[in-house]
Design a protein around this motif. Structure first.
Motif, short mmCIF file in Angstrom:
data_model
loop_
_atom_site.label_atom_id
_atom_site.label_comp_id
_atom_site.label_asym_id
_atom_site.label_seq_id
_atom_site.Cartn_x
_atom_site.Cartn_y
_atom_site.Cartn_z
N LYS A 180 40.10 36.53 46.18
CA LYS A 180 38.04 35.62 45.87
C LYS A 180 37.73 36.69 46.88
O LYS A 180 36.26 36.37 46.45
CB LYS A 180 39.35 34.57 46.03
CG LYS A 180 39.95 33.95 44.78
CD LYS A 180 39.99 31.90 44.97
CE LYS A 180 40.68 31.40 43.48
NZ LYS A 180 40.54 30.39 43.56
N VAL A 181 37.93 36.81 48.01
CA VAL A 181 37.45 37.22 48.82
C VAL A 181 35.79 38.19 48.40
O VAL A 181 35.46 38.56 48.68
CB VAL A 181 37.72 37.16 50.26
CG1 VAL A 181 37.00 37.59 51.24
CG2 VAL A 181 37.76 35.77 50.95
N LEU A 182 37.52 39.78 48.14
CA LEU A 182 36.82 40.48 47.76
C LEU A 182 36.18 40.85 46.41
O LEU A 182 34.65 41.67 46.66
CB LEU A 182 38.20 41.72 47.48
CG LEU A 182 38.62 43.00 46.66
CD1 LEU A 182 36.96 43.78 46.97
CD2 LEU A 182 39.55 43.45 46.18
N ALA A 183 36.43 39.76 45.67
CA ALA A 183 35.93 40.06 44.12
C ALA A 183 34.18 39.55 44.71
O ALA A 183 32.78 39.78 44.00
CB ALA A 183 36.36 38.99 43.22
N MET A 207 30.76 38.95 35.60
CA MET A 207 32.14 38.79 37.55
C MET A 207 33.24 37.33 36.64
O MET A 207 34.27 37.93 37.03
CB MET A 207 31.82 38.64 38.63
CG MET A 207 30.97 39.69 38.82
SD MET A 207 31.68 40.86 39.32
CE MET A 207 33.33 40.43 40.67
N HIS A 208 32.85 36.82 36.51
CA HIS A 208 33.58 35.56 36.23
C HIS A 208 34.65 36.26 34.66
O HIS A 208 36.19 36.19 34.58
CB HIS A 208 33.21 34.29 34.82
CG HIS A 208 33.71 33.68 34.64
ND1 HIS A 208 35.03 32.59 35.16
CD2 HIS A 208 34.18 33.17 33.22
CE1 HIS A 208 35.49 32.09 34.42
NE2 HIS A 208 35.24 31.87 33.07
N ARG A 209 33.75 37.47 33.94
CA ARG A 209 34.98 37.55 32.54
C ARG A 209 35.80 38.49 33.76
O ARG A 209 37.33 38.49 32.59
CB ARG A 209 34.56 38.13 31.77
CG ARG A 209 33.52 36.87 31.04
CD ARG A 209 32.66 37.78 29.49
NE ARG A 209 32.55 36.28 28.98
CZ ARG A 209 31.34 36.93 27.56
NH1 ARG A 209 31.38 38.62 27.55
NH2 ARG A 209 31.04 36.14 26.72
N LEU A 210 35.40 39.25 34.04
CA LEU A 210 36.48 40.71 34.51
C LEU A 210 37.01 39.61 35.75
O LEU A 210 38.94 40.96 35.50
CB LEU A 210 35.04 41.62 35.94
CG LEU A 210 36.24 42.42 36.53
CD1 LEU A 210 36.47 43.33 35.24
CD2 LEU A 210 34.73 42.80 37.18
N CYS A 211 37.65 38.54 36.40
CA CYS A 211 38.02 38.07 37.19
C CYS A 211 38.63 37.09 36.65
O CYS A 211 39.67 37.05 37.05
CB CYS A 211 36.89 37.11 38.43
SG CYS A 211 36.23 38.05 39.49
N ILE A 262 43.29 41.56 37.80
CA ILE A 262 43.63 41.17 39.05
C ILE A 262 44.86 41.67 39.49
O ILE A 262 45.07 42.39 40.40
CB ILE A 262 44.49 39.50 38.69
CG1 ILE A 262 43.17 39.04 38.40
CG2 ILE A 262 45.50 39.02 39.28
CD1 ILE A 262 43.09 37.33 37.62
N ARG A 263 45.58 41.84 38.75
CA ARG A 263 46.98 42.92 39.14
C ARG A 263 46.45 44.55 39.44
O ARG A 263 47.08 45.35 40.43
CB ARG A 263 47.61 44.03 37.81
CG ARG A 263 48.49 42.82 37.00
CD ARG A 263 49.89 42.94 36.18
NE ARG A 263 48.68 44.01 34.76
CZ ARG A 263 49.15 43.00 33.76
NH1 ARG A 263 48.90 41.73 33.75
NH2 ARG A 263 47.97 43.87 32.55
N TRP A 264 45.10 44.98 38.80
CA TRP A 264 43.95 46.47 39.66
C TRP A 264 44.32 46.24 41.12
O TRP A 264 44.37 46.52 42.33
CB TRP A 264 43.53 47.11 39.49
CG TRP A 264 42.85 48.09 39.57
CD1 TRP A 264 43.12 48.64 39.84
CD2 TRP A 264 41.76 48.05 39.79
NE1 TRP A 264 41.98 49.88 39.87
CE2 TRP A 264 41.51 49.01 40.15
CE3 TRP A 264 40.36 47.16 40.05
CZ2 TRP A 264 40.37 49.30 40.81
CZ3 TRP A 264 39.31 46.80 40.91
CH2 TRP A 264 39.40 48.56 41.72
N VAL A 265 43.85 45.15 41.31
CA VAL A 265 43.26 44.89 42.52
C VAL A 265 44.40 43.66 43.91
O VAL A 265 44.51 44.11 44.75
CB VAL A 265 42.25 43.20 42.59
CG1 VAL A 265 42.25 42.59 43.71
CG2 VAL A 265 40.56 43.47 41.92
#
Length: 70
Positions: free
Chosen positions: A2-5, A52-56, A62-65
Motif C-alpha cells: 500500500k505504501v508503494l502504491a 489507481m483504485h481499479r489497478l490496486c 497485487i501479485r506483480w508488486v
C-alpha cells in the motif's frame, strides 16, 4: 504494498498536475489562468484516483508488486 502504491500515486498525480499546469500557462489563448489553476487538480486527481483504485484492486497487479518486492 500500500505504501508503494501510495507513493506511485502521489508521484503520478504531481507529474500530471504539473504538466497540466504547464500546458495551461503556456497556451497563448489562455486568458484566465486562475480558473485553470483551480480546476486542474479536480480534472487530474479524480480520474487518477479511479484508475489507481481499479489497478490496486486487480489481483494480477497485487501479485506483480509482491514479486517485485522479493
Amino acid at each position: 504494498m500500500k505504501v508503494l502504491a501510495r507513493v506511485i500515486l502521489h508521484q503520478l498525480l504531481f507529474a500530471v498536475w504539473l504538466a497540466a499546469i504547464w500546458v495551461l500557462y503556456c497556451t497563448p489563448a489562455c486568458t484566465h489562468p486562475i480558473e485553470h489553476l483551480v480546476a486542474a487538480p479536480f480534472a487530474v486527481f479524480i480520474p487518477a484516483a479511479v484508475i489507481m483504485h481499479r489497478l490496486c484492486s486487480d489481483p494480477r497487479f497485487i501479485r506483480w508488486v509482491d514479486e517485485l518486492e522479493r
